[in-house]
Design an enzyme around this catalytic site. Structure first.
Site, PDB file in Angstrom:
ATOM      1  N   ARG A   7       0.808  -1.221   0.000  1.00 22.89           N
ATOM      2  CA  ARG A   7       0.000   0.000   0.000  1.00 22.89           C
ATOM      3  C   ARG A   7       0.843   1.274   0.000  1.00 22.89           C
ATOM      4  O   ARG A   7       0.358   2.333  -0.394  1.00 22.89           O
ATOM      5  CB  ARG A   7      -0.937  -0.002   1.211  1.00 22.89           C
ATOM      6  CG  ARG A   7      -2.035  -1.050   1.107  1.00 22.89           C
ATOM      7  CD  ARG A   7      -3.020  -0.905   2.238  1.00 22.89           C
ATOM      8  NE  ARG A   7      -4.108  -1.869   2.143  1.00 22.89           N
ATOM      9  CZ  ARG A   7      -5.134  -1.910   2.988  1.00 22.89           C
ATOM     10  NH1 ARG A   7      -5.204  -1.037   3.990  1.00 22.89           N
ATOM     11  NH2 ARG A   7      -6.083  -2.806   2.844  1.00 22.89           N
TER      12      ARG A   7
ATOM     13  N   ASP B  11     -13.915  10.595   7.656  1.00 25.34           N
ATOM     14  CA  ASP B  11     -12.986   9.474   7.581  1.00 25.34           C
ATOM     15  C   ASP B  11     -11.594  10.048   7.777  1.00 25.34           C
ATOM     16  O   ASP B  11     -11.362  11.248   7.519  1.00 25.34           O
ATOM     17  CB  ASP B  11     -13.086   8.765   6.229  1.00 25.34           C
ATOM     18  CG  ASP B  11     -12.577   7.331   6.279  1.00 25.34           C
ATOM     19  OD1 ASP B  11     -13.405   6.400   6.345  1.00 25.34           O
ATOM     20  OD2 ASP B  11     -11.343   7.142   6.272  1.00 25.34           O
TER      21      ASP B  11
END
Length: 299
Positions: free
Chosen positions: A57, A168
């Site tokens: 990632r 978020d």
């Protein structure tokens, strides 16, 4: 209408931030130090088995920095002093963002049939909107599902004022959520009438994509928020909170602290929805369970 007070200052500008939050000790292995930093900052636990996932990632970020491997990236963080400036890239990389429209549909049925009508009655005569918070919004499907429910309810039973806050920690998914454009493959859970009423079909370069209609986009406010800060500047009279499928990434202690804190931001009689696998962690004395992963704050 935004229901969000000014966000807390970015901790990158807080000279006491990393030390105050428990920066990892240099005696630990680099990955252990990295994992300790992540858990201290955002509550997400990374076992040694997650190293490969973290490597994958962070590949794009490492490429941008001209760094060839994860060990080099850790040296950049811990030896070159780049930990603070890399916070956003790190948090974006380690957070998981699985979402669907109308995921766990029983909650949306309860929202339309019980929670929202109760909130409308509670707000009657106050001039204030019904306030709903999607607390781990990911790419926005949950927030837009909530908006569709509230707008449909207003059309069915009579207009009322409402607003949705969606937050978020991951800035990349928030950008997707704000854009509100989704591929055809994501729209399976939508009823045909919802797709016709609340989505616009793309053309040309956007063929095969659909966008949320402007009347819903005007009602939803997106913002970055770290749930582990425990001092987030959000109203304390929210009517409905969706806090679903995020607690599973936290320790038991952090789960309890977060539930207790979320309860402080709920209006009396307000509703909290958790993920169906998370019901057992809601032990706050102010909350009583009224359905599957559904809790109401005492009045």
């Amino acid at each position: 209408m935004s229901i969000l007070s000014p966000f807390p200052a970015d901790e990158a500008n807080d000279p006491d931030g990393p030390a105050r939050r428990g920066a990892p000790r240099r005696t630990a292995s680099d990955f252990a130090r990295f994992a300790a930093f992540v858990e201290a900052e955002i509550g997400v636990r990374l076992s040694d088995a997650k190293r490969t996932m973290v490597d994958g990632r962070l590949r794009r970020r490492m490429s941008q920095l001209g760094i060839s491997d994860l060990d080099g990236y850790f040296r950049h963080l811990f030896e070159d002093g780049a930990l603070d400036e890399e916070r956003t890239a790190i948090f974006d990389a380690v957070t998981t963002n699985k979402t669907d429209f109308f995921r766990e549909p029983a909650h949306f049925d309860h929202l339309m049939d019980v929670a929202a009508p109760a909130a409308i009655a509670r707000r009657s005569g106050t001039g204030q909107p019904v306030k709903v918070w999607s607390a781990a919004a990911s790419t926005g499907a949950e927030a837009w599902s909530i908006a569709m429910c509230l707008a449909s309810l207003a059309e069915r039973d009579g207009a009322f004022n409402w607003a949705v806050l969606a937050t978020d920690i991951n800035t990349e998914v928030l950008a997707v959520a704000r854009r509100a454009i989704y591929p055809e493959s994501m729209l399976g859970p939508l009823r045909p009438e919802d797709r016709r009423r609340w989505m616009m079909q793309g053309h040309g370069d956007l063929r095969g994509s659909w966008r949320i209609v402007p009347e819903l986009r005007r009602r939803v406010c997106f913002g970055q928020l770290n749930l582990m800060d425990f001092d987030f500047a959000i109203d304390t009279d929210i009517d409905v909170v969706f806090l679903r499928n995020v607690l599973i990434y936290f320790s038991a202690e952090d789960q309890t602290r977060l539930i207790d804190h979320i309860a402080l931001h709920l209006a009396a009689g307000g509703t909290l929805y958790l993920g169906h696998s998370e019901s057992m962690v809601a032990h706050c004395s102010d909350l009583r369970q009224v359905g599957p992963a559904t809790f109401v704050k005492a009045e």
